[in-house]
Design a protein around this motif. Structure first.
Motif, PDB file in Angstrom:
ATOM      1  N   ASP A   1       8.486   3.852   7.088  1.00  0.00           N
ATOM      2  CA  ASP A   1       9.494   2.937   7.626  1.00  0.00           C
ATOM      3  C   ASP A   1      10.514   2.468   6.600  1.00  0.00           C
ATOM      4  O   ASP A   1      11.624   2.089   6.966  1.00  0.00           O
ATOM      5  N   ASN A   2      10.123   2.441   5.322  1.00  0.00           N
ATOM      6  CA  ASN A   2      11.020   1.914   4.296  1.00  0.00           C
ATOM      7  C   ASN A   2      10.807   2.652   2.969  1.00  0.00           C
ATOM      8  O   ASN A   2       9.922   2.296   2.195  1.00  0.00           O
ATOM      9  N   VAL A   3      11.637   3.637   2.710  1.00  0.00           N
ATOM     10  CA  VAL A   3      11.489   4.418   1.478  1.00  0.00           C
ATOM     11  C   VAL A   3      11.963   3.647   0.246  1.00  0.00           C
ATOM     12  O   VAL A   3      11.697   4.055  -0.882  1.00  0.00           O
ATOM     13  N   TYR A   4      12.641   2.516   0.448  1.00  0.00           N
ATOM     14  CA  TYR A   4      13.131   1.719  -0.675  1.00  0.00           C
ATOM     15  C   TYR A   4      12.199   0.573  -1.052  1.00  0.00           C
ATOM     16  O   TYR A   4      12.537  -0.246  -1.896  1.00  0.00           O
ATOM     17  N   ALA A   5      11.023   0.510  -0.437  1.00  0.00           N
ATOM     18  CA  ALA A   5      10.094  -0.599  -0.709  1.00  0.00           C
ATOM     19  C   ALA A   5       9.590  -0.577  -2.155  1.00  0.00           C
ATOM     20  O   ALA A   5       9.241  -1.614  -2.703  1.00  0.00           O
ATOM     21  N   GLY A   6       9.522   0.595  -2.758  1.00  0.00           N
ATOM     22  CA  GLY A   6       9.009   0.711  -4.121  1.00  0.00           C
ATOM     23  C   GLY A   6       7.512   0.967  -4.159  1.00  0.00           C
ATOM     24  O   GLY A   6       6.909   1.004  -5.224  1.00  0.00           O
ATOM     25  N   PHE A   7       6.920   1.143  -2.989  1.00  0.00           N
ATOM     26  CA  PHE A   7       5.498   1.478  -2.879  1.00  0.00           C
ATOM     27  C   PHE A   7       5.288   2.183  -1.548  1.00  0.00           C
ATOM     28  O   PHE A   7       6.148   2.139  -0.668  1.00  0.00           O
ATOM     29  N   ASP A   8       4.140   2.844  -1.400  1.00  0.00           N
ATOM     30  CA  ASP A   8       3.887   3.678  -0.226  1.00  0.00           C
ATOM     31  C   ASP A   8       2.980   3.035   0.818  1.00  0.00           C
ATOM     32  O   ASP A   8       3.135   3.293   2.004  1.00  0.00           O
TER      33      ASP A   8
ATOM     34  N   LYS B   1       0.781  11.934  -7.280  1.00  0.00           N
ATOM     35  CA  LYS B   1      -0.001  13.135  -7.540  1.00  0.00           C
ATOM     36  C   LYS B   1       0.051  13.370  -9.040  1.00  0.00           C
ATOM     37  O   LYS B   1       1.120  13.373  -9.635  1.00  0.00           O
ATOM     38  N   ILE B   2      -1.097  13.544  -9.647  1.00  0.00           N
ATOM     39  CA  ILE B   2      -1.144  13.806 -11.084  1.00  0.00           C
ATOM     40  C   ILE B   2      -0.896  15.292 -11.304  1.00  0.00           C
ATOM     41  O   ILE B   2      -1.547  16.140 -10.708  1.00  0.00           O
ATOM     42  N   SER B   3       0.042  15.573 -12.176  1.00  0.00           N
ATOM     43  CA  SER B   3       0.338  16.967 -12.511  1.00  0.00           C
ATOM     44  C   SER B   3      -0.465  17.385 -13.725  1.00  0.00           C
ATOM     45  O   SER B   3      -1.187  16.587 -14.327  1.00  0.00           O
ATOM     46  N   GLU B   4      -0.302  18.634 -14.091  1.00  0.00           N
ATOM     47  CA  GLU B   4      -0.950  19.135 -15.290  1.00  0.00           C
ATOM     48  C   GLU B   4      -0.485  18.273 -16.463  1.00  0.00           C
ATOM     49  O   GLU B   4       0.658  17.868 -16.535  1.00  0.00           O
ATOM     50  N   GLY B   5      -1.377  18.012 -17.386  1.00  0.00           N
ATOM     51  CA  GLY B   5      -1.025  17.165 -18.521  1.00  0.00           C
ATOM     52  C   GLY B   5      -1.169  15.691 -18.215  1.00  0.00           C
ATOM     53  O   GLY B   5      -0.762  14.847 -18.994  1.00  0.00           O
ATOM     54  N   ASP B   6      -1.739  15.364 -17.043  1.00  0.00           N
ATOM     55  CA  ASP B   6      -1.965  13.975 -16.642  1.00  0.00           C
ATOM     56  C   ASP B   6      -0.723  13.112 -16.798  1.00  0.00           C
ATOM     57  O   ASP B   6      -0.709  12.113 -17.510  1.00  0.00           O
ATOM     58  N   LYS B   7       0.328  13.516 -16.106  1.00  0.00           N
ATOM     59  CA  LYS B   7       1.544  12.717 -16.117  1.00  0.00           C
ATOM     60  C   LYS B   7       2.101  12.626 -14.701  1.00  0.00           C
ATOM     61  O   LYS B   7       1.752  13.420 -13.830  1.00  0.00           O
ATOM     62  N   PHE B   8       2.945  11.631 -14.489  1.00  0.00           N
ATOM     63  CA  PHE B   8       3.643  11.482 -13.220  1.00  0.00           C
ATOM     64  C   PHE B   8       4.947  10.742 -13.490  1.00  0.00           C
ATOM     65  O   PHE B   8       5.186  10.271 -14.593  1.00  0.00           O
ATOM     66  N   TYR B   9       5.786  10.670 -12.483  1.00  0.00           N
ATOM     67  CA  TYR B   9       7.091  10.045 -12.633  1.00  0.00           C
ATOM     68  C   TYR B   9       7.162   8.752 -11.847  1.00  0.00           C
ATOM     69  O   TYR B   9       6.610   8.657 -10.759  1.00  0.00           O
ATOM     70  N   LEU B  10       7.856   7.780 -12.402  1.00  0.00           N
ATOM     71  CA  LEU B  10       8.150   6.536 -11.697  1.00  0.00           C
ATOM     72  C   LEU B  10       9.666   6.349 -11.661  1.00  0.00           C
ATOM     73  O   LEU B  10      10.339   6.588 -12.666  1.00  0.00           O
ATOM     74  N   SER B  11      10.165   5.908 -10.534  1.00  0.00           N
ATOM     75  CA  SER B  11      11.594   5.627 -10.403  1.00  0.00           C
ATOM     76  C   SER B  11      11.876   4.190 -10.846  1.00  0.00           C
ATOM     77  O   SER B  11      10.956   3.366 -10.973  1.00  0.00           O
ATOM     78  N   LYS B  12      13.133   3.882 -11.045  1.00  0.00           N
ATOM     79  CA  LYS B  12      13.524   2.511 -11.386  1.00  0.00           C
ATOM     80  C   LYS B  12      13.105   1.554 -10.281  1.00  0.00           C
ATOM     81  O   LYS B  12      12.681   0.432 -10.542  1.00  0.00           O
ATOM     82  N   ASN B  13      13.228   1.991  -9.039  1.00  0.00           N
ATOM     83  CA  ASN B  13      12.848   1.156  -7.905  1.00  0.00           C
ATOM     84  C   ASN B  13      11.355   0.821  -7.928  1.00  0.00           C
ATOM     85  O   ASN B  13      10.954  -0.317  -7.677  1.00  0.00           O
ATOM     86  N   GLU B  14      10.520   1.806  -8.245  1.00  0.00           N
ATOM     87  CA  GLU B  14       9.076   1.573  -8.324  1.00  0.00           C
ATOM     88  C   GLU B  14       8.743   0.639  -9.490  1.00  0.00           C
ATOM     89  O   GLU B  14       7.874  -0.232  -9.372  1.00  0.00           O
ATOM     90  N   ILE B  15       9.443   0.800 -10.587  1.00  0.00           N
ATOM     91  CA  ILE B  15       9.229  -0.083 -11.740  1.00  0.00           C
ATOM     92  C   ILE B  15       9.620  -1.517 -11.386  1.00  0.00           C
ATOM     93  O   ILE B  15       8.896  -2.459 -11.704  1.00  0.00           O
ATOM     94  N   ASN B  16      10.747  -1.666 -10.712  1.00  0.00           N
ATOM     95  CA  ASN B  16      11.179  -3.005 -10.304  1.00  0.00           C
ATOM     96  C   ASN B  16      10.177  -3.651  -9.355  1.00  0.00           C
ATOM     97  O   ASN B  16       9.890  -4.844  -9.466  1.00  0.00           O
TER      98      ASN B  16
END
Length: 176
Positions: free
Chosen positions: A84-91, A108-123
């Protein structure tokens, strides 16, 4: 490519030897150089993006099921916010067994145990602090197999401890 690097301030020409280039920022220079050597068709790019969307959806449903089972005997319910809201910053919104509201970002954890966070998720993690969680989902044979790690208050535990790298797209690469 060296002319472009010089104009961007990534490399400079040695004043004593015009053929010698001094790299001022190796990380940026190597990233740009590597990408310039790669070729990716639009069809292949679209295929990769589609797979990312599918994996994200599978990981979210896996966590939603886990949270639903956890809350089975409680009056609380977990629900998926990202539809319903892709801008919430969480799922997902869920609750702990004491009734405290939880905002869950699924990765989802990728190889090397890393993932990405957007500025919105950080906020969002700054705003919700100890009520914001990252659930890191490990895949096996193309499907979610387990929640590998749960990070509570990621802003405090990732950004204040410098467990990240900022990339050129504005996202943050998080290392577990």
């Amino acid at each position: 490519i060296y002319i472009v690097f010089e104009r961007l301030g990534i490399v400079e020409t040695d004043i004593n030897n015009r053929k010698l280039k001094i790299i001022k920022n190796f990380d940026i220079a190597s990233t740009i150089y590597e990408k310039s050597l790669k070729k990716l068709s639009k069809a292949r790019f679209d295929e990769i993006q589609k797979k990312k969307v599918i994996n994200g959806e599978l990981a979210e449903l896996f966590v939603l099921k886990s949270e639903t089972l956890k809350l089975k005997k409680s009056p609380y319910k977990a629900y998926k916010v990202s539809d319903d809201n892709v801008y919430a910053g969480f799922d997902i919104t869920s609750y702990d067994l004491k009734g405290n509201k939880m905002r869950i970002e699924v990765k989802k954890i990728s190889e090397g145990d890393k993932f990405y966070l957007s500025k919105n998720e950080i906020n969002a993690s700054k705003v919700y602090k100890k009520n914001y969680f990252i659930y890191c989902v490990r895949f096996k044979d193309g499907y979610p197999s387990k929640i590998e790690k749960i990070i509570c208050d990621p802003y405090k535990h990732i950004f204040k401890l410098n467990k990240y790298k900022h990339n050129s797209k504005g996202d943050y690469i998080i290392y577990l």
